[in-house]
Scaffold this motif. Sequence first.
Motif, PDB file in Angstrom:
ATOM      1  N   ASN A  82      36.928 -91.073  10.917  1.00 27.84           N
ATOM      2  CA  ASN A  82      37.868 -90.865  12.023  1.00 27.84           C
ATOM      3  C   ASN A  82      37.176 -91.175  13.348  1.00 27.84           C
TER       4      ASN A  82
ATOM      5  N   GLY B 296      37.646 -97.949  18.850  1.00 29.28           N
ATOM      6  CA  GLY B 296      37.924 -96.906  17.850  1.00 29.28           C
ATOM      7  C   GLY B 296      37.605 -97.366  16.437  1.00 29.28           C
TER       8      GLY B 296
ATOM      9  N   ARG C  27      43.616 -91.668  18.519  1.00 29.63           N
ATOM     10  CA  ARG C  27      42.801 -91.273  17.362  1.00 29.63           C
ATOM     11  C   ARG C  27      43.045 -92.291  16.238  1.00 29.63           C
TER      12      ARG C  27
ATOM     13  N   LYS D 268      44.755 -92.696  25.238  1.00 31.32           N
ATOM     14  CA  LYS D 268      43.801 -91.915  24.440  1.00 31.32           C
ATOM     15  C   LYS D 268      44.350 -91.940  23.011  1.00 31.32           C
TER      16      LYS D 268
ATOM     17  N   ASP E 258      37.912 -90.997  17.909  1.00 36.49           N
ATOM     18  CA  ASP E 258      38.779 -90.570  19.012  1.00 36.49           C
ATOM     19  C   ASP E 258      38.281 -91.301  20.253  1.00 36.49           C
TER      20      ASP E 258
END
Length: 695
Positions: free
Chosen positions: A483, A587, A506, A504, A485
């Motif tokens: 993952n 990301g 994830r 922003k 962020d």
Amino acid sequence: MKVYTTDKIRNVVLLGHGGSGKTSLAEAMGYLSGITSRMGKVTDGNTLSDYSKEEQKRGFSISTSVIPIEWGDCKINILDTPGYFDFVGEVEEAVSAAGAAIIVVNGKSGVEVGTEKAWELCDKYKLPRFVYVTNMDVDNASFRQVVEDMTERYGKKIAPFNLPIRENEKFVGYVNVIAETGNRWQGKEVVSCDIPEYNKANLQICRDTLMEAVAETSEEMMERYFGGETFSEAEIRAALRTNVCDGSIVPMSMGSNVLCQGVYTLLDDIVKYMPSPENRQVAGINMKTNEIYNADYDFSKAKSAYIWKTIVDPFIGKYSLIKVNSGVLKTDDVIYNVDRDIEEKIGKLYILQGNKPMEVPELHAGDLGALAKLTAARTGNSLSTKATTIKFGKWEISTPYTYMRYKPKNKGDVDKISQALQKMTHEDTTLKVVNDAENRQTLLYGMGEQHLEIVVSRLLNEYKVDVELAKPKIAYKETIKKNSDVEYKYKKQSGGHGQYGHVKMRFSPSGDLETPFEFAQEVVGGAVPKNFFPAVEKGLQDSVLKGPMAAYPVVGVKAVLYDGSYHPVDSSEMAFKMATIQAFKKGFMEAGPILLEPIASLKVTVPDAYTGDIMGDLNKRRGRVLGMNPLPGGRQVIEADIPMSALYGYCTDLRSMTGGRGEYAYEFARYEQAPSDVQEKEVAARADKLTGNEE
């Protein structure tokens, strides 16, 4: 050429290993029947059946050609096929049109892989067959050795009809086993002679085998045989015809194609023993009643035919080669193509002699002919009348598994290449063009590397377009395992309106490798207005086309937009799209990116003796052997999972490991994580491209 009725037609395919003498045998048959006044040679490039520039240049057959000859009161349609495995599609098409086969064996080389494959094809399609041994004028040719090898492999059904007579190491004549007579050549004439002592023991063995076979044709014959009676020559010939037609006897004879010796006898035997189409069956489906339609080459039934091959030649035009399955086709008939749902007037009827079309007024059931300029017709199509619509089953043609990437040398030739390849795929059913849009490449599939090389050569010589073949790009994919962020602010100010987008996000694995990405938003309090959500999604759509790691398509990513900010004047869809693209790159690289490689399910069929070598080779290629299944005839099917990248060049390697006896088939199974060394190599290749070290 005059019109022949069904009972006077013989459709005979010449099968055998490359270089065994099929084309020179067809040439000798053409010469003896009077269609040529002198015999051509393969080495001189002037034979009837090897008429294309590629065949003449390379000295071997690439496509099947038809040579109809008249012999006595019969017509023999000889189908000369290629012997090399890359052109197996041509052989399979010819077998679909044939009613019998001659397996040609080189007396010097003996039984080869191509001989075994020819026998298997005849078994598969229940074709009556002869074995003909060529090159008997060569010193070290051995008919006896070929008979022994064939008998060892295929049992008592092998029955020599003639035995060679040699004097001073020269092939001078033959002993006819059925008539028990000696014959020798004097110039072009055959004269009677005594049977040499060394032939007598062999003659007795061969004759006993034949008499047993004759006796087994009926109970009455069996009683007479055990009662010590002898059969008349007419009875023997009638019984042997039955045996040959049902495949319980395979006659063997021999000769020299170059000297035209033994070919006369072979042509006589074809007429005497091989079945005419009326002795064979063919069935289709009547599309109006949905019932089985037994065409069975019956001239009194409604017209129907099957296109077994297409020729698209830039010089002679397009011809659909047909086999008439029932009725009589005549000039100017209107026929209905069931597969393409179109009615066409056939105009003139032809028979092709090599590449020479000759007009005929009609074609009877069982005959082979050609129709010119049927625009919609393709190989495998069924033709009939609109009143009685018949559809015949498609013939089984080998699937091409060898593929290369091709590029035009001249960018302006793209359309011409596409049109030329389309014509070539109509002609060659084992050639396939695939557009792999995801990896921005066009692929050419064929039966082997030589096949593809000849396609490129033909494009240049016949269609005047130049292409180059290269190793294909493997369809890797990129995904993530962890993952991340991230946030990204896209900000530009250059007088007047600025650009502002702030996201922003994830990123996490979605677990679904079928879809590139899933998008969700959890924005609270209007930090990013709703009207910019589509722009964020569009940014993701653009990003997954070429992944940040090695520029391969991205799969299995979940992206959540949870916060950000906007500017009432400077924010735009463009700004949010750009912010998303940059956020995705960052990301993705922070979320444990991995490369996925395509895995294929592979089945390799080989004789038992080669299983160890094949399994060792598969291990070297990172293959996982899953199991082995035995097949009749001492063969094994090895099943394995293997990376697609390891299959490049496998066709050639498998043939060399098994002497041409191995076959393989594969299909895409799934994606799996690639080993770290493969991933590093692909990332490095991407870096090289970006720095301009590679094209």
